[in-house]
Motif scaffolding. Structure first.
Motif, PDB file in Angstrom:
ATOM      1  N   VAL A  98     -11.273   2.959  -5.686  1.00 56.12           N
ATOM      2  CA  VAL A  98     -11.915   1.685  -6.003  1.00 56.12           C
ATOM      3  C   VAL A  98     -11.005   0.874  -6.913  1.00 56.12           C
ATOM      4  CG1 VAL A  98     -13.872   0.622  -7.199  1.00 56.12           C
ATOM      5  CG2 VAL A  98     -14.238   2.635  -5.782  1.00 56.12           C
ATOM      6  N   LEU A  99     -10.887  -0.408  -6.611  1.00 56.93           N
ATOM      7  CA  LEU A  99     -10.191  -1.352  -7.482  1.00 56.93           C
ATOM      8  C   LEU A  99     -11.155  -2.491  -7.781  1.00 56.93           C
ATOM      9  CD1 LEU A  99      -6.702  -1.342  -5.739  1.00 56.93           C
ATOM     10  CD2 LEU A  99      -7.213  -0.483  -8.032  1.00 56.93           C
ATOM     11  N   TYR A 100     -10.751  -3.385  -8.677  1.00 50.34           N
ATOM     12  CA  TYR A 100     -11.638  -4.470  -9.120  1.00 50.34           C
ATOM     13  C   TYR A 100     -10.917  -5.808  -9.083  1.00 50.34           C
ATOM     14  CZ  TYR A 100     -14.131  -0.401 -10.798  1.00 50.34           C
ATOM     15  OH  TYR A 100     -14.757   0.815 -10.855  1.00 50.34           O
ATOM     16  N   HIS A 101     -11.712  -6.858  -8.922  1.00 54.54           N
ATOM     17  CA  HIS A 101     -11.169  -8.216  -8.925  1.00 54.54           C
ATOM     18  C   HIS A 101     -12.122  -9.101  -9.711  1.00 54.54           C
ATOM     19  CE1 HIS A 101      -8.923 -11.688  -7.448  1.00 54.54           C
ATOM     20  NE2 HIS A 101     -10.090 -12.285  -7.331  1.00 54.54           N
ATOM     21  N   GLN A 122       1.455 -14.975  -3.559  1.00 54.27           N
ATOM     22  CA  GLN A 122       1.916 -14.157  -2.440  1.00 54.27           C
ATOM     23  C   GLN A 122       0.955 -13.015  -2.121  1.00 54.27           C
ATOM     24  OE1 GLN A 122       6.164 -13.631  -3.894  1.00 54.27           O
ATOM     25  NE2 GLN A 122       6.408 -13.767  -1.691  1.00 54.27           N
ATOM     26  N   ASP A 123       0.194 -12.576  -3.104  1.00 54.92           N
ATOM     27  CA  ASP A 123      -0.664 -11.411  -2.938  1.00 54.92           C
ATOM     28  C   ASP A 123      -1.996 -11.609  -3.639  1.00 54.92           C
ATOM     29  OD1 ASP A 123       1.274  -9.343  -1.772  1.00 54.92           O
ATOM     30  OD2 ASP A 123       2.364  -9.992  -3.559  1.00 54.92           O
ATOM     31  N   VAL A 124      -2.977 -10.819  -3.234  1.00 52.19           N
ATOM     32  CA  VAL A 124      -4.235 -10.698  -3.968  1.00 52.19           C
ATOM     33  C   VAL A 124      -3.972  -9.716  -5.103  1.00 52.19           C
ATOM     34  CG1 VAL A 124      -6.608  -9.841  -3.836  1.00 52.19           C
ATOM     35  CG2 VAL A 124      -5.666 -11.188  -1.949  1.00 52.19           C
ATOM     36  N   HIS A 125      -4.452 -10.052  -6.290  1.00 56.28           N
ATOM     37  CA  HIS A 125      -4.255  -9.209  -7.472  1.00 56.28           C
ATOM     38  C   HIS A 125      -5.532  -8.432  -7.759  1.00 56.28           C
ATOM     39  CE1 HIS A 125      -0.889 -11.970  -9.220  1.00 56.28           C
ATOM     40  NE2 HIS A 125      -0.709 -11.667  -7.959  1.00 56.28           N
ATOM     41  N   LEU A 126      -5.392  -7.135  -7.940  1.00 54.48           N
ATOM     42  CA  LEU A 126      -6.519  -6.255  -8.219  1.00 54.48           C
ATOM     43  C   LEU A 126      -6.202  -5.411  -9.442  1.00 54.48           C
ATOM     44  CD1 LEU A 126      -7.019  -5.068  -4.532  1.00 54.48           C
ATOM     45  CD2 LEU A 126      -8.305  -6.862  -5.719  1.00 54.48           C
ATOM     46  N   SER A 127      -7.241  -4.987 -10.144  1.00 54.77           N
ATOM     47  CA  SER A 127      -7.026  -4.156 -11.325  1.00 54.77           C
ATOM     48  C   SER A 127      -7.716  -2.811 -11.158  1.00 54.77           C
ATOM     49  CB  SER A 127      -7.521  -4.856 -12.592  1.00 54.77           C
ATOM     50  OG  SER A 127      -8.906  -5.103 -12.502  1.00 54.77           O
ATOM     51  N   ALA A 128      -7.251  -1.850 -11.914  1.00 56.29           N
ATOM     52  CA  ALA A 128      -7.795  -0.498 -11.852  1.00 56.29           C
ATOM     53  C   ALA A 128      -9.012  -0.328 -12.742  1.00 56.29           C
ATOM     54  CB  ALA A 128      -6.719   0.515 -12.242  1.00 56.29           C
ATOM     55  N   GLU A 156      -7.684   1.736   6.817  1.00 56.14           N
ATOM     56  CA  GLU A 156      -7.540   0.757   7.894  1.00 56.14           C
ATOM     57  C   GLU A 156      -6.110   0.230   8.034  1.00 56.14           C
ATOM     58  OE1 GLU A 156     -10.397  -2.360   7.298  1.00 56.14           O
ATOM     59  OE2 GLU A 156     -12.089  -0.975   7.477  1.00 56.14           O
ATOM     60  N   GLY A 157      -5.221   0.652   7.146  1.00 59.29           N
ATOM     61  CA  GLY A 157      -3.828   0.256   7.264  1.00 59.29           C
ATOM     62  C   GLY A 157      -3.359  -0.828   6.313  1.00 59.29           C
ATOM     63  N   HIS A 158      -4.229  -1.285   5.415  1.00 65.49           N
ATOM     64  CA  HIS A 158      -3.794  -2.270   4.428  1.00 65.49           C
ATOM     65  C   HIS A 158      -2.793  -1.613   3.481  1.00 65.49           C
ATOM     66  CE1 HIS A 158      -6.616  -5.687   5.103  1.00 65.49           C
ATOM     67  NE2 HIS A 158      -7.244  -4.738   5.776  1.00 65.49           N
ATOM     68  N   ILE A 159      -1.758  -2.335   3.156  1.00 68.14           N
ATOM     69  CA  ILE A 159      -0.709  -1.839   2.273  1.00 68.14           C
ATOM     70  C   ILE A 159      -1.007  -2.283   0.847  1.00 68.14           C
ATOM     71  CG2 ILE A 159       1.775  -1.887   1.770  1.00 68.14           C
ATOM     72  CD1 ILE A 159       1.034  -0.566   4.453  1.00 68.14           C
ATOM     73  N   PHE A 160      -0.870  -1.365  -0.087  1.00 71.71           N
ATOM     74  CA  PHE A 160      -1.018  -1.651  -1.509  1.00 71.71           C
ATOM     75  C   PHE A 160       0.310  -1.374  -2.185  1.00 71.71           C
ATOM     76  CE2 PHE A 160      -5.316  -0.984  -0.141  1.00 71.71           C
ATOM     77  CZ  PHE A 160      -6.079  -1.806  -0.947  1.00 71.71           C
ATOM     78  N   ARG A 161       0.604  -2.180  -3.202  1.00 72.56           N
ATOM     79  CA  ARG A 161       1.783  -1.980  -4.028  1.00 72.56           C
ATOM     80  C   ARG A 161       1.330  -2.106  -5.486  1.00 72.56           C
ATOM     81  NH1 ARG A 161       2.224  -5.733  -0.904  1.00 72.56           N
ATOM     82  NH2 ARG A 161       2.917  -7.340  -2.285  1.00 72.56           N
ATOM     83  N   LEU A 162       1.996  -1.388  -6.362  1.00 71.33           N
ATOM     84  CA  LEU A 162       1.667  -1.407  -7.783  1.00 71.33           C
ATOM     85  C   LEU A 162       2.806  -2.061  -8.538  1.00 71.33           C
ATOM     86  CD1 LEU A 162      -0.299  -0.553 -10.036  1.00 71.33           C
ATOM     87  CD2 LEU A 162       0.888   1.663 -10.079  1.00 71.33           C
ATOM     88  N   TRP A 168      -2.402  -4.134  -9.089  1.00 66.92           N
ATOM     89  CA  TRP A 168      -2.355  -3.722  -7.686  1.00 66.92           C
ATOM     90  C   TRP A 168      -2.285  -4.961  -6.812  1.00 66.92           C
ATOM     91  CZ3 TRP A 168      -1.743   1.067  -5.716  1.00 66.92           C
ATOM     92  CH2 TRP A 168      -1.871   2.133  -6.619  1.00 66.92           C
ATOM     93  N   LEU A 169      -1.420  -4.931  -5.813  1.00 65.60           N
ATOM     94  CA  LEU A 169      -1.193  -6.076  -4.933  1.00 65.60           C
ATOM     95  C   LEU A 169      -1.492  -5.681  -3.490  1.00 65.60           C
ATOM     96  CD1 LEU A 169       2.285  -7.058  -6.422  1.00 65.60           C
ATOM     97  CD2 LEU A 169       0.060  -8.006  -7.060  1.00 65.60           C
ATOM     98  N   THR A 170      -2.126  -6.589  -2.756  1.00 62.78           N
ATOM     99  CA  THR A 170      -2.344  -6.415  -1.322  1.00 62.78           C
ATOM    100  C   THR A 170      -2.426  -7.791  -0.683  1.00 62.78           C
ATOM    101  OG1 THR A 170      -3.571  -5.149   0.342  1.00 62.78           O
ATOM    102  CG2 THR A 170      -4.878  -6.282  -1.365  1.00 62.78           C
ATOM    103  N   ASP A 171      -2.362  -7.838   0.628  1.00 65.95           N
ATOM    104  CA  ASP A 171      -2.308  -9.136   1.313  1.00 65.95           C
ATOM    105  C   ASP A 171      -3.645  -9.865   1.340  1.00 65.95           C
ATOM    106  OD1 ASP A 171      -3.420  -7.312   3.128  1.00 65.95           O
ATOM    107  OD2 ASP A 171      -2.521  -8.302   4.864  1.00 65.95           O
TER     108      ASP A 171
END
Length: 183
Positions: A98-101, A122-128, A156-162, A168-171
């Motif tokens: 789980v992440l948060y926005h 460029q990305d959606v920003h999420l926090s832990a 589902e194949g979404h890529i996450f980067r830290l 946390w970043l994702t598209d």
């Protein structure tokens, strides 16, 4: 360097290193890096003079760790949040379940209908953690925190980067993977 100067310099660096490097006549490389001496000289020419020691203070003391030096200390970049095209070179990472926005209450209906999109970034920003998301959401009005089913997205194949500063970043995050945090 007093707190007011630190904040002012941090905001200036955010604008230049994330959104508008041309404003002071610098060019970021493909990874978002710029030579520190070039940044200092261009900032001075643009009327925003600060020393390397003051820059070091801002980088070290920014509570969101928005900026990072290269390993050799000769270049600097923003850790994430760019609206200009850069490749931070972050490897994909397995997110926590789980992440948060954080967002403003006024935007909640739209987000629940359309999901989270990068908008001008460029990305959606999420926090832990909830606290960070709440703080981010409060910058835009009365805050609301959304829970992101990161495990399902990853399946589902979404890529996450830290990013280097723990963001946390994702598209994107489709609405089916969002729910309002209730405590």
């Amino acid at each position: 360097m007093d707190e007011k100067s630190t904040v002012r310099t941090s905001k200036f660096l955010s604008r230049v290193l994330r959104h508008d490097p041309a404003a002071i006549g610098i060019v970021l490389d493909e990874g978002g890096w710029v030579d520190v001496e070039e940044l200092l000289a261009a900032s001075t020419r643009a009327g925003r003079r600060f020393s390397r020691a003051e820059l070091d203070h801002v980088v070290a003391n920014n509570n969101k760790k928005r900026f990072a030096y290269s390993d050799d200390g000769l270049r600097i970049r923003a850790s994430q949040g760019h609206s200009v095209e850069v490749d931070l070179g972050l490897a994909s990472a397995e997110p926590p379940p789980v992440l948060y926005h954080g967002t403003a209450t006024a935007t909640l209906p739209l987000v629940l209908r359309e999901g989270l999109k990068p908008m001008s970034r460029q990305d959606v920003h999420l926090s832990a953690d909830v606290e960070t998301a709440l703080r981010v959401g409060s910058r835009h009005g009365r805050p609301v925190v959304l829970v992101v089913d990161a495990a399902a997205l990853a399946t589902e194949g979404h890529i996450f980067r830290l990013s280097a500063n723990g963001v946390w970043l994702t598209d994107r995050v489709p609405p089916a993977h969002l729910r309002q945090y209730t405590g």
